[in-house]
Motif scaffolding. Structure first.
Motif, PDB file in Angstrom:
ATOM      1  N   THR A  52       0.856  -1.190   0.000  1.00 51.60           N
ATOM      2  CA  THR A  52       0.000   0.000   0.000  1.00 51.60           C
ATOM      3  C   THR A  52       0.885   1.231   0.000  1.00 51.60           C
ATOM      4  O   THR A  52       1.899   1.289   0.699  1.00 51.60           O
ATOM      5  N   ALA A  53       0.500   2.196  -0.777  1.00 45.46           N
ATOM      6  CA  ALA A  53       1.286   3.420  -0.907  1.00 45.46           C
ATOM      7  C   ALA A  53       1.206   4.238   0.375  1.00 45.46           C
ATOM      8  O   ALA A  53       0.193   4.246   1.066  1.00 45.46           O
ATOM      9  N   ALA A  54       2.284   4.925   0.684  1.00 43.60           N
ATOM     10  CA  ALA A  54       2.319   5.783   1.870  1.00 43.60           C
ATOM     11  C   ALA A  54       1.446   7.009   1.681  1.00 43.60           C
ATOM     12  O   ALA A  54       0.924   7.558   2.640  1.00 43.60           O
ATOM     13  N   MET A  55       1.302   7.457   0.439  1.00 43.57           N
ATOM     14  CA  MET A  55       0.449   8.601   0.128  1.00 43.57           C
ATOM     15  C   MET A  55      -0.119   8.435  -1.270  1.00 43.57           C
ATOM     16  O   MET A  55       0.443   7.721  -2.094  1.00 43.57           O
ATOM     17  N   SER A  56      -1.240   9.092  -1.507  1.00 38.78           N
ATOM     18  CA  SER A  56      -1.871   9.014  -2.824  1.00 38.78           C
ATOM     19  C   SER A  56      -1.082   9.847  -3.827  1.00 38.78           C
ATOM     20  O   SER A  56      -0.226  10.651  -3.454  1.00 38.78           O
ATOM     21  N   GLU A  57      -1.394   9.665  -5.085  1.00 39.53           N
ATOM     22  CA  GLU A  57      -0.728  10.457  -6.126  1.00 39.53           C
ATOM     23  C   GLU A  57      -1.019  11.942  -5.926  1.00 39.53           C
ATOM     24  O   GLU A  57      -0.135  12.786  -6.085  1.00 39.53           O
ATOM     25  N   HIS A  58      -2.263  12.265  -5.543  1.00 39.62           N
ATOM     26  CA  HIS A  58      -2.629  13.661  -5.287  1.00 39.62           C
ATOM     27  C   HIS A  58      -1.790  14.236  -4.140  1.00 39.62           C
ATOM     28  O   HIS A  58      -1.271  15.353  -4.244  1.00 39.62           O
ATOM     29  N   GLU A  59      -1.650  13.485  -3.057  1.00 36.72           N
ATOM     30  CA  GLU A  59      -0.850  13.954  -1.922  1.00 36.72           C
ATOM     31  C   GLU A  59       0.612  14.147  -2.325  1.00 36.72           C
ATOM     32  O   GLU A  59       1.261  15.110  -1.912  1.00 36.72           O
ATOM     33  N   TYR A  60       1.135  13.228  -3.139  1.00 40.34           N
ATOM     34  CA  TYR A  60       2.514  13.335  -3.613  1.00 40.34           C
ATOM     35  C   TYR A  60       2.705  14.589  -4.463  1.00 40.34           C
ATOM     36  O   TYR A  60       3.639  15.356  -4.255  1.00 40.34           O
ATOM     37  N   ARG A  61       1.782  14.819  -5.400  1.00 38.38           N
ATOM     38  CA  ARG A  61       1.893  16.000  -6.267  1.00 38.38           C
ATOM     39  C   ARG A  61       1.784  17.291  -5.457  1.00 38.38           C
ATOM     40  O   ARG A  61       2.502  18.255  -5.708  1.00 38.38           O
ATOM     41  N   GLU A  62       0.869  17.293  -4.476  1.00 38.37           N
ATOM     42  CA  GLU A  62       0.717  18.473  -3.629  1.00 38.37           C
ATOM     43  C   GLU A  62       1.989  18.726  -2.822  1.00 38.37           C
ATOM     44  O   GLU A  62       2.464  19.858  -2.722  1.00 38.37           O
ATOM     45  N   ALA A  63       2.566  17.679  -2.262  1.00 41.24           N
ATOM     46  CA  ALA A  63       3.804  17.815  -1.482  1.00 41.24           C
ATOM     47  C   ALA A  63       4.943  18.338  -2.358  1.00 41.24           C
ATOM     48  O   ALA A  63       5.711  19.212  -1.934  1.00 41.24           O
ATOM     49  N   PHE A  80       4.627  20.142  -5.085  1.00 44.24           N
ATOM     50  CA  PHE A  80       4.305  21.524  -5.427  1.00 44.24           C
ATOM     51  C   PHE A  80       4.781  22.466  -4.328  1.00 44.24           C
ATOM     52  O   PHE A  80       5.466  23.453  -4.575  1.00 44.24           O
ATOM     53  N   PHE A  81       4.395  22.166  -3.060  1.00 44.51           N
ATOM     54  CA  PHE A  81       4.774  23.039  -1.958  1.00 44.51           C
ATOM     55  C   PHE A  81       6.273  22.973  -1.684  1.00 44.51           C
ATOM     56  O   PHE A  81       6.869  23.944  -1.232  1.00 44.51           O
ATOM     57  N   GLN A  82       6.899  21.844  -1.975  1.00 43.01           N
ATOM     58  CA  GLN A  82       8.346  21.735  -1.825  1.00 43.01           C
ATOM     59  C   GLN A  82       9.038  22.645  -2.847  1.00 43.01           C
ATOM     60  O   GLN A  82      10.029  23.290  -2.554  1.00 43.01           O
ATOM     61  N   THR A  83       8.479  22.712  -4.049  1.00 41.31           N
ATOM     62  CA  THR A  83       9.059  23.531  -5.115  1.00 41.31           C
ATOM     63  C   THR A  83       8.774  25.008  -4.927  1.00 41.31           C
ATOM     64  O   THR A  83       9.686  25.841  -5.010  1.00 41.31           O
ATOM     65  N   PHE A  84       7.523  25.354  -4.666  1.00 38.77           N
ATOM     66  CA  PHE A  84       7.125  26.758  -4.639  1.00 38.77           C
ATOM     67  C   PHE A  84       6.966  27.338  -3.239  1.00 38.77           C
ATOM     68  O   PHE A  84       6.831  28.541  -3.083  1.00 38.77           O
ATOM     69  N   GLY A  85       6.934  26.501  -2.229  1.00 36.23           N
ATOM     70  CA  GLY A  85       6.762  26.982  -0.863  1.00 36.23           C
ATOM     71  C   GLY A  85       5.314  27.310  -0.566  1.00 36.23           C
ATOM     72  O   GLY A  85       4.458  27.305  -1.432  1.00 36.23           O
ATOM     73  N   SER A  86       5.068  27.569   0.690  1.00 33.29           N
ATOM     74  CA  SER A  86       3.724  27.896   1.130  1.00 33.29           C
ATOM     75  C   SER A  86       3.770  29.274   1.769  1.00 33.29           C
ATOM     76  O   SER A  86       4.267  29.439   2.873  1.00 33.29           O
ATOM     77  N   VAL A  87       3.277  30.271   1.047  1.00 33.42           N
ATOM     78  CA  VAL A  87       3.304  31.642   1.525  1.00 33.42           C
ATOM     79  C   VAL A  87       1.870  32.113   1.709  1.00 33.42           C
ATOM     80  O   VAL A  87       1.073  32.029   0.780  1.00 33.42           O
ATOM     81  N   PRO A  88       1.523  32.593   2.909  1.00 31.99           N
ATOM     82  CA  PRO A  88       0.162  33.091   3.102  1.00 31.99           C
ATOM     83  C   PRO A  88      -0.101  34.301   2.220  1.00 31.99           C
ATOM     84  O   PRO A  88       0.775  35.138   2.032  1.00 31.99           O
ATOM     85  N   THR A  89      -1.287  34.388   1.661  1.00 37.72           N
ATOM     86  CA  THR A  89      -1.639  35.500   0.798  1.00 37.72           C
ATOM     87  C   THR A  89      -2.859  36.188   1.353  1.00 37.72           C
ATOM     88  O   THR A  89      -3.878  35.539   1.556  1.00 37.72           O
TER      89      THR A  89
END
Length: 56
Positions: A5-16, A18-27
């Protein structure tokens, strides 16, 4: 053998990734509470909203 069983879904992986690449900045990112109040008002409602929306 048990099924893998995968540790995370494909959606969770892509989201992680994304935030690893672009960061999470409050707007909007405010530097102090006075700036936030000046922009958003005392109750966090944008000044561009109509009066009928501000009552909600």
């Amino acid at each position: 053998m048990s099924a893998h069983t995968a540790a995370m879904s494909e959606h969770e992986y892509r989201e992680a990734k994304f935030f690893q690449t672009f960061g999470s900045v409050p707007t909007p990112a405010f530097h102090d509470p006075e700036e936030q109040t000046r922009v958003w008002g005392a109750h966090g409602v944008a000044s561009t909203m109509s009066a009928s929306c501000a009552r909600c």
